[in-house]
Design a protein around this motif. Structure first.
Motif, PDB file in Angstrom:
ATOM      1  N   MET A 168       0.840  -1.307   0.254  1.00  0.00           N
ATOM      2  CA  MET A 168       0.343   0.099  -0.547  1.00  0.00           C
ATOM      3  C   MET A 168       1.455   1.712  -0.186  1.00  0.00           C
ATOM      4  O   MET A 168       0.867   2.342  -0.672  1.00  0.00           O
ATOM      5  N   THR A 169       2.374   1.250   1.121  1.00  0.00           N
ATOM      6  CA  THR A 169       3.352   2.607   0.688  1.00  0.00           C
ATOM      7  C   THR A 169       3.671   2.464  -0.477  1.00  0.00           C
ATOM      8  O   THR A 169       3.672   3.534  -1.101  1.00  0.00           O
ATOM      9  N   ALA A 170       3.675   1.396  -0.854  1.00  0.00           N
ATOM     10  CA  ALA A 170       4.176   1.696  -2.234  1.00  0.00           C
ATOM     11  C   ALA A 170       3.415   2.134  -3.496  1.00  0.00           C
ATOM     12  O   ALA A 170       3.836   3.052  -4.222  1.00  0.00           O
ATOM     13  N   GLN A 171       2.239   2.231  -3.070  1.00  0.00           N
ATOM     14  CA  GLN A 171       1.576   2.286  -4.791  1.00  0.00           C
ATOM     15  C   GLN A 171       1.366   3.874  -3.993  1.00  0.00           C
ATOM     16  O   GLN A 171       0.813   4.398  -5.471  1.00  0.00           O
ATOM     17  N   GLN A 172       1.212   4.300  -2.898  1.00  0.00           N
ATOM     18  CA  GLN A 172       0.808   5.732  -2.501  1.00  0.00           C
ATOM     19  C   GLN A 172       2.185   7.039  -2.781  1.00  0.00           C
ATOM     20  O   GLN A 172       2.020   7.342  -3.533  1.00  0.00           O
ATOM     21  N   THR A 173       3.225   6.049  -2.459  1.00  0.00           N
ATOM     22  CA  THR A 173       4.713   6.729  -3.522  1.00  0.00           C
ATOM     23  C   THR A 173       4.526   6.720  -4.946  1.00  0.00           C
ATOM     24  O   THR A 173       4.486   7.681  -5.176  1.00  0.00           O
ATOM     25  N   ALA A 174       4.223   5.820  -5.542  1.00  0.00           N
ATOM     26  CA  ALA A 174       4.375   5.764  -6.565  1.00  0.00           C
ATOM     27  C   ALA A 174       3.117   6.841  -6.856  1.00  0.00           C
ATOM     28  O   ALA A 174       3.668   7.589  -8.421  1.00  0.00           O
ATOM     29  N   ALA A 175       1.911   6.394  -6.779  1.00  0.00           N
ATOM     30  CA  ALA A 175       0.755   7.566  -7.056  1.00  0.00           C
ATOM     31  C   ALA A 175       1.593   9.190  -6.726  1.00  0.00           C
ATOM     32  O   ALA A 175       0.811  10.008  -7.326  1.00  0.00           O
ATOM     33  N   GLN A 176       1.974   9.124  -5.926  1.00  0.00           N
ATOM     34  CA  GLN A 176       2.477  10.863  -4.973  1.00  0.00           C
ATOM     35  C   GLN A 176       3.354  10.790  -6.240  1.00  0.00           C
ATOM     36  O   GLN A 176       3.520  11.982  -7.116  1.00  0.00           O
ATOM     37  N   GLN A 177       4.272  10.282  -7.089  1.00  0.00           N
ATOM     38  CA  GLN A 177       5.303  10.023  -7.735  1.00  0.00           C
ATOM     39  C   GLN A 177       4.877  11.125  -9.447  1.00  0.00           C
ATOM     40  O   GLN A 177       4.655  11.650  -9.629  1.00  0.00           O
ATOM     41  N   THR A 178       3.772   9.784  -9.395  1.00  0.00           N
ATOM     42  CA  THR A 178       3.256  10.464 -10.742  1.00  0.00           C
ATOM     43  C   THR A 178       2.542  11.954 -11.005  1.00  0.00           C
ATOM     44  O   THR A 178       2.322  12.608 -11.713  1.00  0.00           O
ATOM     45  N   ALA A 179       2.083  11.577  -8.833  1.00  0.00           N
ATOM     46  CA  ALA A 179       0.947  13.438  -9.441  1.00  0.00           C
ATOM     47  C   ALA A 179       1.979  14.651  -9.220  1.00  0.00           C
ATOM     48  O   ALA A 179       1.617  15.900 -10.244  1.00  0.00           O
ATOM     49  N   ALA A 180       2.760  14.221  -8.892  1.00  0.00           N
ATOM     50  CA  ALA A 180       4.251  15.510  -8.767  1.00  0.00           C
ATOM     51  C   ALA A 180       4.472  15.697 -10.457  1.00  0.00           C
ATOM     52  O   ALA A 180       4.844  16.726 -11.036  1.00  0.00           O
ATOM     53  N   GLN A 181       4.896  14.411 -11.175  1.00  0.00           N
ATOM     54  CA  GLN A 181       5.133  14.632 -12.554  1.00  0.00           C
ATOM     55  C   GLN A 181       4.614  15.029 -12.912  1.00  0.00           C
ATOM     56  O   GLN A 181       4.578  15.927 -14.372  1.00  0.00           O
ATOM     57  N   GLN A 182       3.406  14.394 -13.079  1.00  0.00           N
ATOM     58  CA  GLN A 182       1.620  15.408 -14.085  1.00  0.00           C
ATOM     59  C   GLN A 182       1.951  17.017 -13.357  1.00  0.00           C
ATOM     60  O   GLN A 182       2.069  18.047 -14.682  1.00  0.00           O
ATOM     61  N   THR A 183       1.789  17.483 -12.616  1.00  0.00           N
ATOM     62  CA  THR A 183       2.484  18.894 -11.860  1.00  0.00           C
ATOM     63  C   THR A 183       3.487  19.361 -12.826  1.00  0.00           C
ATOM     64  O   THR A 183       2.957  20.785 -13.054  1.00  0.00           O
ATOM     65  N   ALA A 184       4.293  18.813 -12.654  1.00  0.00           N
ATOM     66  CA  ALA A 184       5.655  19.665 -12.898  1.00  0.00           C
ATOM     67  C   ALA A 184       5.492  19.420 -14.648  1.00  0.00           C
ATOM     68  O   ALA A 184       6.105  20.905 -15.451  1.00  0.00           O
ATOM     69  N   ALA A 185       4.668  18.913 -15.117  1.00  0.00           N
ATOM     70  CA  ALA A 185       3.987  18.896 -17.080  1.00  0.00           C
ATOM     71  C   ALA A 185       3.453  19.898 -16.678  1.00  0.00           C
ATOM     72  O   ALA A 185       3.705  20.398 -17.878  1.00  0.00           O
ATOM     73  N   GLN A 186       2.379  20.045 -16.039  1.00  0.00           N
ATOM     74  CA  GLN A 186       2.214  21.340 -16.295  1.00  0.00           C
ATOM     75  C   GLN A 186       2.268  23.206 -16.294  1.00  0.00           C
ATOM     76  O   GLN A 186       1.886  23.845 -17.056  1.00  0.00           O
ATOM     77  N   GLN A 187       3.078  22.665 -15.116  1.00  0.00           N
ATOM     78  CA  GLN A 187       3.503  23.968 -14.605  1.00  0.00           C
ATOM     79  C   GLN A 187       4.685  24.300 -16.022  1.00  0.00           C
ATOM     80  O   GLN A 187       4.492  25.838 -16.535  1.00  0.00           O
ATOM     81  N   THR A 188       5.123  23.236 -16.282  1.00  0.00           N
ATOM     82  CA  THR A 188       6.192  23.512 -18.224  1.00  0.00           C
ATOM     83  C   THR A 188       5.281  23.568 -19.209  1.00  0.00           C
ATOM     84  O   THR A 188       5.725  24.791 -19.441  1.00  0.00           O
TER      85      THR A 188
END
Length: 169
Positions: A125-145
């Protein structure tokens, strides 16, 4: 020296049956060292031995995770699980080795496995949450760019329009 060890390995089934196999291998190494003293280094083509090897890092990671989870268990529960699943002892053998009843062995094994399953589920569960947080951070960075690129394009278009409107002298 390596060739001496290689010879010992090739004939290990015969060497292992000897009274003192370690002493025999040491003797091979000593004899080989004296025999090769006057000669130069031996070159061996590695092309015959250059074969792809399976990556075992995932197995090592899994083993490490299991060991960490086992270390989180109480000592007797951990001992029961290790003796049962790593040393392949029967429940009766475990009871005798630890000086506890057969029922205690069974209950400790059942509770220990349940705790390991809970730990594994929490870890996944922790690994899945970490992966989801990383994906969200990548999406946010892409949107900002993308927003920065759009703003830069608008500014460039405004500057071009302003330059066209200025009268030339």
């Amino acid at each position: 020296m390596q060739s001496a060890l290689e010879r010992a390995y090739r004939h290990w089934d015969r060497v292992a049956g000897m009274e003192a196999p370690e002493a025999y291998v040491r003797r091979i190494l000593a004899t080989d060292h004296h025999r090769r003293r006057g000669r130069g280094p031996v070159t061996v083509s590695l092309a015959d031995y250059d074969v792809p090897v399976r990556d075992a890092s995932h197995a090592v990671d899994d083993h490490d995770a299991v060991i960490r989870m086992l270390n989180g268990l109480p000592p007797r529960m951990r001992a029961v699980l290790v003796l049962r699943y790593y040393d392949d002892m029967t429940e009766a053998q475990i009871a005798e080795a630890l000086g506890i009843s057969l029922g205690t062995v069974k209950s400790q094994a059942a509770r220990g496995l349940a705790k390991l399953r809970e730990s594994m589920a929490a870890q996944q569960m922790t690994a899945q949450q970490t992966a989801a947080q990383q994906t969200a951070a990548q999406q946010t960075a892409a949107q900002q760019t993308a927003a920065q690129q759009t703003a830069a394009q608008k500014e460039a278009a405004q500057q071009t329009a302003a330059q066209k409107e200025e009268p030339t002298a």
